[in-house]
Scaffold this motif. Structure first.
Motif, PDB file in Angstrom:
ATOM      1  N   VAL A 326       0.830  -1.205   0.000  1.00 61.79           N
ATOM      2  CA  VAL A 326       0.000   0.000   0.000  1.00 61.79           C
ATOM      3  C   VAL A 326       0.864   1.254   0.000  1.00 61.79           C
ATOM      4  O   VAL A 326       0.593   2.227  -0.731  1.00 61.79           O
ATOM      5  CB  VAL A 326      -0.951  -0.010   1.216  1.00 61.79           C
ATOM      6  CG1 VAL A 326      -1.584   1.363   1.429  1.00 61.79           C
ATOM      7  CG2 VAL A 326      -2.038  -1.065   1.036  1.00 61.79           C
ATOM      8  N   LEU A 338      -8.353   3.821  -0.987  1.00 64.67           N
ATOM      9  CA  LEU A 338      -7.772   2.509  -1.234  1.00 64.67           C
ATOM     10  C   LEU A 338      -8.512   1.464  -0.402  1.00 64.67           C
ATOM     11  O   LEU A 338      -8.777   1.682   0.783  1.00 64.67           O
ATOM     12  CB  LEU A 338      -6.286   2.537  -0.886  1.00 64.67           C
ATOM     13  CG  LEU A 338      -5.432   1.368  -1.363  1.00 64.67           C
ATOM     14  CD1 LEU A 338      -4.034   1.869  -1.693  1.00 64.67           C
ATOM     15  CD2 LEU A 338      -5.371   0.275  -0.323  1.00 64.67           C
ATOM     16  N   ARG A 356      -2.779   0.118   7.799  1.00 66.51           N
ATOM     17  CA  ARG A 356      -2.684   1.581   7.939  1.00 66.51           C
ATOM     18  C   ARG A 356      -1.391   1.981   8.637  1.00 66.51           C
ATOM     19  O   ARG A 356      -0.686   2.905   8.191  1.00 66.51           O
ATOM     20  CB  ARG A 356      -3.886   2.098   8.733  1.00 66.51           C
ATOM     21  CG  ARG A 356      -5.199   2.087   7.973  1.00 66.51           C
ATOM     22  CD  ARG A 356      -6.357   2.399   8.904  1.00 66.51           C
ATOM     23  NE  ARG A 356      -7.619   2.592   8.192  1.00 66.51           N
ATOM     24  CZ  ARG A 356      -8.804   2.682   8.792  1.00 66.51           C
ATOM     25  NH1 ARG A 356      -8.883   2.577  10.128  1.00 66.51           N
ATOM     26  NH2 ARG A 356      -9.902   2.853   8.077  1.00 66.51           N
ATOM     27  N   THR A 368       0.267   9.936   3.229  1.00 67.56           N
ATOM     28  CA  THR A 368      -0.534   8.943   3.949  1.00 67.56           C
ATOM     29  C   THR A 368      -1.622   9.577   4.804  1.00 67.56           C
ATOM     30  O   THR A 368      -2.696   8.989   4.978  1.00 67.56           O
ATOM     31  CB  THR A 368       0.349   8.052   4.831  1.00 67.56           C
ATOM     32  OG1 THR A 368       1.073   8.871   5.767  1.00 67.56           O
ATOM     33  CG2 THR A 368       1.330   7.250   3.988  1.00 67.56           C
ATOM     34  N   THR A 371      -4.745   9.835   2.888  1.00 65.75           N
ATOM     35  CA  THR A 371      -5.197   8.621   2.213  1.00 65.75           C
ATOM     36  C   THR A 371      -6.167   7.858   3.108  1.00 65.75           C
ATOM     37  O   THR A 371      -5.890   7.620   4.281  1.00 65.75           O
ATOM     38  CB  THR A 371      -4.005   7.715   1.870  1.00 65.75           C
ATOM     39  OG1 THR A 371      -3.092   8.435   1.036  1.00 65.75           O
ATOM     40  CG2 THR A 371      -4.465   6.467   1.133  1.00 65.75           C
ATOM     41  N   ILE A 373      -7.784   4.424   3.813  1.00 63.51           N
ATOM     42  CA  ILE A 373      -7.637   2.988   3.572  1.00 63.51           C
ATOM     43  C   ILE A 373      -8.775   2.276   4.288  1.00 63.51           C
ATOM     44  O   ILE A 373      -8.958   2.436   5.497  1.00 63.51           O
ATOM     45  CB  ILE A 373      -6.284   2.467   4.079  1.00 63.51           C
ATOM     46  CG1 ILE A 373      -5.132   3.273   3.464  1.00 63.51           C
ATOM     47  CG2 ILE A 373      -6.127   0.983   3.759  1.00 63.51           C
ATOM     48  CD1 ILE A 373      -3.780   2.978   4.076  1.00 63.51           C
TER      49      ILE A 373
END
Length: 402
Positions: A326, A338, A356, A368, A371, A373
């Protein structure tokens, strides 16, 4: 006979208008002809003609009267769910699965056949057996067959399967074989890519940019960028399962060592769980009445759900390797949404937390922190639904990636 370019242009215009009207009705659900005209910018006459054609084709139906705004009471339209059957097929797992799906993505009938290690022609024969059994259960005109397959799929060569490692299919003209056998439109795509289609089209939140990492018998990523599937210049985008994430790791089916797939596929997880259970006699991975050799993926899922420390350690190790993958995707593509899908999602929050945390450790914090997840909620039907979305897109013009 000499062709008539003007006639062809008129037909193309009618086809375009008809698809636009169908797309609008599909998007809005219950809608009147007047509102279709307002939203599309088409004249009421053009909309009326397109709707008439769609009614004749049984793709659209009238469902009753809407609320009056002072004039004539409008008749509401909706897509006729049962106007067509779609066959969606998933050839990516230890079972070959397929379903008859309606125009709204509802599964009407589902069937799975165990692969039992078949490869090559034997695996192809099993795919035929599956689709044969589905075909006889079709109750409406068949729109076509959509297929999700592991490996590199080359649409420039008629959607041939260039290389599916686990099935030992090399340059297999799958679409041509299926079209010849079933005399119906067939679309073939990579299983992870169609899983991304399913997430974008049928998921709770539709994103123009997303990645789905599909964890199952194989491991891959489906990538959607600006509303389009990104397949790569050689159609292998998302083949992250065969990228090394562990130096000196176990041998992968592709012939290399330490690949992501060799560490987080269902077979790899089961193998690690068996090894861990051999060293720990009190673990719930030791299922009563079963030998360790008979341990299944579901046993690992259940033990993890019961907070078994040995099973949890296996899950967290899986999350670590997925987190590394990832992090690389985040750094390379900077896509904000994602999803971990398929069998991987069954490990729930413990796996997600580890993915994560590892991604945050291994990628730039600036990226990150923005992002998201998540675990996919599409479940075991993701490839089947994504393959069905291919049919909606190419056969009816209902764009799965709006």
């Amino acid at each position: 006979m000499e062709s008539n370019p003007q006639k062809a242009t008129h037909q193309q215009t009618r086809d375009y208008n008809q698809r636009l009207v169908l797309q609008t009705i599909f998007d809005r659900g219950e809608i009147s002809r007047a509102d279709v005209a307002r939203l599309t910018g088409l004249t009421r006459t053009t909309v009326s003609q397109a709707v008439g054609a769609l009614l004749d084709l049984k793709l659209v139906k009238e469902i009753g009267q809407g609320a009056s705004t002072g004039g004539k009471t409008p008749i509401l339209l909706n897509v006729s769910h049962h106007g067509r059957n779609l066959i969606g097929v998933d050839l990516s797992s230890d079972e070959f699965s397929g379903a008859i799906v309606d125009l709204r993505g509802n599964v009407r009938y589902r069937l799975s056949l165990p692969l039992d290690g078949r490869q090559g022609q034997d695996a192809l024969d099993l795919a035929y057996e599956l689709i044969d059994a589905l075909q006889v259960r079709v109750t409406s005109p068949l729109l076509g067959i959509g297929v999700g397959v592991p490996g590199v799929i080359n649409p420039a060569q008629g959607s041939s399967v260039h290389w599916a490692v686990n099935l030992r299919w090399l340059d297999l003209p799958l679409r041509d074989l299926l079209q010849k056998r079933y005399q119906a439109p067939v679309y073939v795509a990579n299983d992870s890519q169609v899983a991304a289609l399913a997430e974008s089209f049928f998921g709770k939140h539709r994103h123009r940019n997303l990645i789905v990492i599909k964890v199952g018998r194989g491991v891959g990523a489906g990538i959607v960028i600006d509303g389009q599937l990104w397949k790569g210049e050689n159609f292998g985008a998302g083949e992250i399962g065969h990228v090394r994430v562990m130096e000196g790791g176990p041998r992968c089916n592709c012939g290399h060592y330490g690949c992501l797939e060799a560490l987080v596929s269902t077979a790899a997880i089961i193998q690690r769980a068996r090894a861990a259970a051999k060293a720990e006699r009190t673990t719930r991975l030791r299922v009563k009445g079963k030998t360790l050799d008979a341990l299944t993926f579901d046993d690992v899922v259940n033990a993890n759900a019961e907070n078994d420390p040995t099973a949890r350690a296996v899950v967290l190790e899986t999350g670590k390797y997925l987190g590394i993958a990832v992090a690389n995707l985040i750094g390379a593509l900077n896509i904000q949404h994602l999803f971990i899908g398929d069998y991987g999602a069954q490990f729930g929050q413990p796996l997600l937390d580890k993915v994560r945390a590892t991604a945050q450790e291994c990628a730039l914090n600036t990226l990150t922190k923005n992002t998201v997840i998540e675990l996919s909620e599409m479940g075991a039907e993701s490839v089947i639904l994504g393959a069905s979305a291919l049919l909606l897109n190419y056969e009816l013009g209902i764009n799965a990636l709006r």
